[in-house]
Design an enzyme around this catalytic site. Sequence first.
Site, mmCIF file in Angstrom:
data_model
loop_
_atom_site.group_PDB
_atom_site.id
_atom_site.type_symbol
_atom_site.label_atom_id
_atom_site.label_comp_id
_atom_site.label_asym_id
_atom_site.label_seq_id
_atom_site.Cartn_x
_atom_site.Cartn_y
_atom_site.Cartn_z
ATOM 1 N N SER A 217 0.812 -1.223 0.000
ATOM 2 C CA SER A 217 0.000 0.000 0.000
ATOM 3 C C SER A 217 0.845 1.274 0.000
ATOM 4 C CB SER A 217 -0.932 0.014 1.210
ATOM 5 O OG SER A 217 -0.193 0.110 2.409
ATOM 6 N N LYS A 267 0.943 4.402 6.816
ATOM 7 C CA LYS A 267 0.333 5.279 5.818
ATOM 8 C C LYS A 267 0.967 6.661 5.916
ATOM 9 C CE LYS A 267 -2.637 1.952 4.947
ATOM 10 N NZ LYS A 267 -2.505 1.113 3.730
#
Length: 356
Positions: A217, A267
Amino acid sequence: MKATPTVLVGRRPPKSPWLAVNLSAALPGVGQMYDGAIARGLVLFALHLGLIGFVLWSIFAPGGNTLRGLLSLVPLLGLYLFNLWDSHHAAKRGITLDQFSPLRYQSKDPWYPVFLSQVLPGLGHLFLQKAAIGATLLILGILTAYLANFNPALLPLTTVIWAVGCGLVYRAAPVRQRQWGWLGLLLVAIVVTRLAISSIPFVVPQMVVQCIVPSESMLPTLEVRDRIFVRPQPADYTPAIGDIVVFSNPERTPPSQAGELYNLMVKRVVALPGQQVDIRLGQVWIDGSPLVEPFLAEPIRYEWGPAMVPEGHLFVLGDNRNQSRDSHVWGFLPRPHLVGNAYKIYWPPQRVQPLT
């Protein structure tokens, strides 16, 4: 005629080679100072500090090379062994061969069994053929050292057992004149140095958290199984847009376990409390202005918002926007889930780099 006693000018009193080794084993360079080589002792002490500092900087600092830091442990070990040899060699220069023999340590130099007890408590007593107390100290030393891995409160007890073993074996060694002052100095150095070294595995996790990137990701910034260092942040930490943060997965972690080192995700912070987020036309807009993100490999293929980031929350997205399960899927990130900000890829060697 009465004979005049001969005075040997410039001859120093004999030094104990194994006392010098013990001192340098507890604190590098001190054995050389005991031998009278003050400058060499200070240089060795400074070299050890410099190499230790370089190792720590290389491993933990954002701009350091982790592999180079690990490889530097080899010359550090070599320097430490040279320090032991040099302290022993320097002390031997003050004595004659009939005063020193490797085969007469037990009767001539009580500091040799002390050195053995620095290696492991009880070894010196076993060398002196005092099996009962030697075995007891050996078992206690190993057992408490093992248990201290799970309970840091036992660390002082472990170092005290090491020091007590050294003190008891010196007292048990056969010798006419004892040097209690040097023994006291040695025991203090053993306690301080060993406590400092044994505390490292417990102090480092308070300053740095290790994390393994679990998914794609964050491509291309982070690859799967990159190992990263994370600075644990205090409650008043204010993230900045662009920070790469590690947090417990809010979808899988109950509020009572928020921020614990389980179910971790990585993230990038995109928006802060009070800012309006809008994802359209292939990019992120913050308060109506496009967010410049040159690290993205491709435009965003979905739309989201607009929405205001509530107080106590963050809006986070993966750099691989189209293949990331993040705030555009499960919503805003509650601050209690935040562990800290990632600042360095430390492994594998070809991937070592700072994270900004």
